[in-house]
Design an enzyme around this catalytic site. Structure first.
Site, PDB file in Angstrom:
ATOM      1  N   HIS A 209       0.703  -1.123  -0.046  1.00  0.00           N
ATOM      2  CA  HIS A 209      -0.047   0.109   0.058  1.00  0.00           C
ATOM      3  C   HIS A 209       0.842   1.108   0.076  1.00  0.00           C
ATOM      4  O   HIS A 209       0.355   2.505   0.196  1.00  0.00           O
ATOM      5  CB  HIS A 209      -0.835   0.066   1.326  1.00  0.00           C
ATOM      6  CG  HIS A 209      -2.074   0.978   1.086  1.00  0.00           C
ATOM      7  ND1 HIS A 209      -2.449   1.823   2.123  1.00  0.00           N
ATOM      8  CD2 HIS A 209      -3.095   0.983   0.354  1.00  0.00           C
ATOM      9  CE1 HIS A 209      -3.222   2.533   1.915  1.00  0.00           C
ATOM     10  NE2 HIS A 209      -3.814   2.013   0.809  1.00  0.00           N
TER      11      HIS A 209
ATOM     12  N   LYS B 157       3.159   4.287  -1.051  1.00  0.00           N
ATOM     13  CA  LYS B 157       3.400   5.208  -2.417  1.00  0.00           C
ATOM     14  C   LYS B 157       4.538   6.112  -1.792  1.00  0.00           C
ATOM     15  O   LYS B 157       4.612   7.005  -1.141  1.00  0.00           O
ATOM     16  CB  LYS B 157       2.176   6.375  -2.149  1.00  0.00           C
ATOM     17  CG  LYS B 157       0.815   5.679  -2.645  1.00  0.00           C
ATOM     18  CD  LYS B 157       0.000   5.468  -1.138  1.00  0.00           C
ATOM     19  CE  LYS B 157      -1.347   4.823  -1.544  1.00  0.00           C
ATOM     20  NZ  LYS B 157      -2.040   4.374  -0.350  1.00  0.00           N
TER      21      LYS B 157
ATOM     22  N   ASP C   7      16.792  10.771  -8.379  1.00  0.00           N
ATOM     23  CA  ASP C   7      18.202  10.946  -8.039  1.00  0.00           C
ATOM     24  C   ASP C   7      18.753  10.925  -6.430  1.00  0.00           C
ATOM     25  O   ASP C   7      19.729  11.453  -6.108  1.00  0.00           O
ATOM     26  CB  ASP C   7      18.641  12.373  -8.751  1.00  0.00           C
ATOM     27  CG  ASP C   7      18.606  12.152 -10.272  1.00  0.00           C
ATOM     28  OD1 ASP C   7      18.485  10.747 -10.916  1.00  0.00           O
ATOM     29  OD2 ASP C   7      18.527  13.206 -10.757  1.00  0.00           O
TER      30      ASP C   7
ATOM     31  N   HIS D 138      -9.330  11.363   1.898  1.00  0.00           N
ATOM     32  CA  HIS D 138      -8.462  10.099   2.033  1.00  0.00           C
ATOM     33  C   HIS D 138      -6.946  10.084   2.381  1.00  0.00           C
ATOM     34  O   HIS D 138      -6.540   9.215   2.780  1.00  0.00           O
ATOM     35  CB  HIS D 138      -8.319   9.770   0.653  1.00  0.00           C
ATOM     36  CG  HIS D 138      -7.462   8.623   0.270  1.00  0.00           C
ATOM     37  ND1 HIS D 138      -6.136   8.281  -0.175  1.00  0.00           N
ATOM     38  CD2 HIS D 138      -7.980   7.171   0.405  1.00  0.00           C
ATOM     39  CE1 HIS D 138      -5.996   7.206  -0.432  1.00  0.00           C
ATOM     40  NE2 HIS D 138      -6.995   6.520  -0.211  1.00  0.00           N
TER      41      HIS D 138
ATOM     42  N   LYS E 113      -3.895  10.806   5.394  1.00  0.00           N
ATOM     43  CA  LYS E 113      -3.678  10.151   6.600  1.00  0.00           C
ATOM     44  C   LYS E 113      -2.610  10.918   7.491  1.00  0.00           C
ATOM     45  O   LYS E 113      -1.480  10.678   6.927  1.00  0.00           O
ATOM     46  CB  LYS E 113      -2.826   8.506   6.341  1.00  0.00           C
ATOM     47  CG  LYS E 113      -4.029   7.688   5.353  1.00  0.00           C
ATOM     48  CD  LYS E 113      -3.850   7.808   3.921  1.00  0.00           C
ATOM     49  CE  LYS E 113      -4.264   6.937   3.175  1.00  0.00           C
ATOM     50  NZ  LYS E 113      -5.423   6.513   3.251  1.00  0.00           N
TER      51      LYS E 113
ATOM     52  N   ASP F  88       0.429  17.525  19.467  1.00  0.00           N
ATOM     53  CA  ASP F  88       1.074  18.775  20.505  1.00  0.00           C
ATOM     54  C   ASP F  88       1.359  19.999  19.336  1.00  0.00           C
ATOM     55  O   ASP F  88       0.760  19.942  18.217  1.00  0.00           O
ATOM     56  CB  ASP F  88       2.111  18.438  21.225  1.00  0.00           C
ATOM     57  CG  ASP F  88       1.632  17.544  22.356  1.00  0.00           C
ATOM     58  OD1 ASP F  88       0.635  17.312  22.595  1.00  0.00           O
ATOM     59  OD2 ASP F  88       2.795  17.148  22.950  1.00  0.00           O
TER      60      ASP F  88
END
Length: 479
Positions: free
Chosen positions: A223, A225, A230, A397, A399, A404
């Site tokens: 999952h 991404k 370089d 969508h 995450k 703090d």
């Protein structure tokens, strides 16, 4: 229908029931967690007509065999990488350890098996247009190596833009590597892949298992991404490659997501994560590059790569560790809120010690069963004293985690069992007040576009819907 037909139907239903019981016993012996074993066993005994086929697809994990194979491949990869004089971060790791913020991230370093690193540059990329513009601009500047990894790659407008760019860079002599998940990208056409390979791009589909049964194994998905150009600039977050991630496909549009652009020594960790996944598929290492200099006085970063072959429950424990470190506030965003007991308990304790806890969830479902289970857990969160918001403009969508006024995290991991234990995920934790304030401003804008739930609104939910939510929760450990 004749009498014989009734007898035949009865025999068939009885056979399915017996197979369900047999599968339930198999689940008790083989499913990794107690919650998952109970969920599968109850479902298979009482609803075999609905759950037997999903169990054959989702539940036949052969978990121990997979762990042994994956760990062996990772050990081989690490042995091969030693010859490259890799892990060039001694000074940056020392600088991070000397920071007052190191104490909060020390436990994450132990979980991740990667050091906390200083001197990184971090840029927040809000939504698909900004993220893919930055990703494509960076790939345009590539001179040596481009590493690209996504859970989903689609053969649509955005996918073809990526394809054309990778082909152009390969034609210029750049070494280009593309890794996508075989199940997440199941709809990707062979024509798309063939064109890349013929153009000199190294393309592979990540598979959890080898052999004929691979296509039927939906667990252990990759999952993650990430993009690294370089060894100089990299990207991680929640976005995949498809027009819906640009907000071009109703009914979930506009699509709300967050990505990060990174520079600095943390890119060595991102490349090592890609190398592990690439080595599992090919038994070869991709080229790994290091910049000559790093940013000065930059952000402290900790990369956490979690997966089902980890020796610990890295996926859930990273959230438990972050939540336990909070003293003033915890702001969490996730499209799926189906936490395990450890994460739920950590959130409960945070509320009890006076921490402000906010949870941002989508108001539109993309997976109805998961949404139903998530809604029940959202109700429990309200009872615990957590402020729960539902994002209104479109599908949410992202995450993102804010702890703090100093710690923020962005990555691919959802707050559900699949991300905790069954998927390969990637998250970067940052320690920097300036960057945390940028994340705070972004989330405040999201909260302003959301509706805050109340306990009264949860009590007014129709009984039939509440029953459906409880059924969904019953199977939540296997979602």
């Amino acid at each position: 229908m004749t009498t014989d037909d009734f007898y035949l139907l009865g025999y068939l239903l009885g056979l399915i029931q017996m197979l369900g019981i047999a599968a339930a016993l198999h689940a008790v012996y083989t499913v990794r967690t107690a919650q998952g074993a109970i969920a599968w066993a109850i479902s298979l005994v009482f609803m075999p007509y609905l759950t037997l086929l999903p169990y054959l697809v989702f539940g036949r994990s052969r978990f121990d065999a997979y762990i042994r194979a994956r760990r062996a491949a990772d050990d081989e990869m690490r042995e091969a990488i030693r010859d490259l004089d890799w892990r060039p971060w001694i000074e940056e790791a020392q600088a991070a350890r000397e920071s007052p913020a190191y104490g909060g991230l020390k436990v994450l370093a132990g979980l991740a098996g990667q050091p906390v690193l200083a001197n990184n540059r971090v840029r927040l990329l809000i939504d698909g247009e900004a993220a893919f513009e930055a990703i494509f601009d960076a790939i345009e500047t590539a001179r040596k190596v481009v590493l690209v990894q996504f859970f989903i790659v689609r053969d649509d407008g955005l996918g073809r833009r990526l394809q054309a760019l990778l082909l152009r860079k390969a034609a210029e002599g750049v070494k280009v590597y593309l890794l996508f998940d075989g199940i997440g990208s199941h709809a990707l056409s062979q024509r798309y892949v063939r064109a890349l390979r013929e153009g000199g791009v190294e393309v592979k589909g990540f598979s959890a298992r080898r052999g004929m049964m691979t296509r039927f194994q939906l667990n252990f998905r990759n999952h993650r991404k990430l993009v690294v150009v370089d060894g100089r600039v990299g990207f991680i977050g929640g976005l995949n490659v498809g027009d819906e991630y640009l907000g071009l496909r109703p009914p979930l549009a506009p699509w709300r997501d967050t990505h990060l652009e990174l520079e600095g020594p943390v890119l060595a960790c991102l490349q090592e994560s890609f190398a592990q996944d690439w080595y599992w598929v090919t038994h070869k290492l991709p080229p790994l590059l290091l910049p000559e200099t790093y940013p000065e006085n930059g952000v402290i970063c900790q990369m956490v790569a979690a997966g089902p072959a980890d020796s610990q429950e890295t996926g859930s424990l990273q959230f438990v560790a972050a939540i336990n470190a909070a003293r003033q506030r915890i702001w969490l965003t996730s499209p799926y809120f189906v936490p395990d007991e450890s994460v739920l308990g950590a959130l409960r304790l945070a509320v009890l010690r006076g921490v402000e806890v906010r949870l941002l969830l989508p108001s539109r479902p993309d997976h109805r069963v998961v949404y139903a289970a998530s809604s029940l857990y959202a109700g429990e969160a309200l009872k615990m004293g957590i402020r729960v918001f539902r994002y209104q403009p479109g599908f949410m969508h992202q995450k993102v985690l804010l702890i703090d006024d100093i710690c923020a995290a962005v990555g691919s991991a959802n707050l559900d069992n699949r991300s905790f234990r069954l998927n390969f995920e990637l998250t970067v934790f940052t320690v920097d007040e300036v960057f945390a304030s940028e994340v705070e401003a972004m989330l405040m804008d999201d909260f302003d576009r959301s509706i805050e739930l109340s306990r009264q609104s949860q009590r007014s939910t129709h009984r039939l819907r509440r029953f459906g939510m409880r059924i969904a929760r019953l199977v939540s450990p296997v979602l």
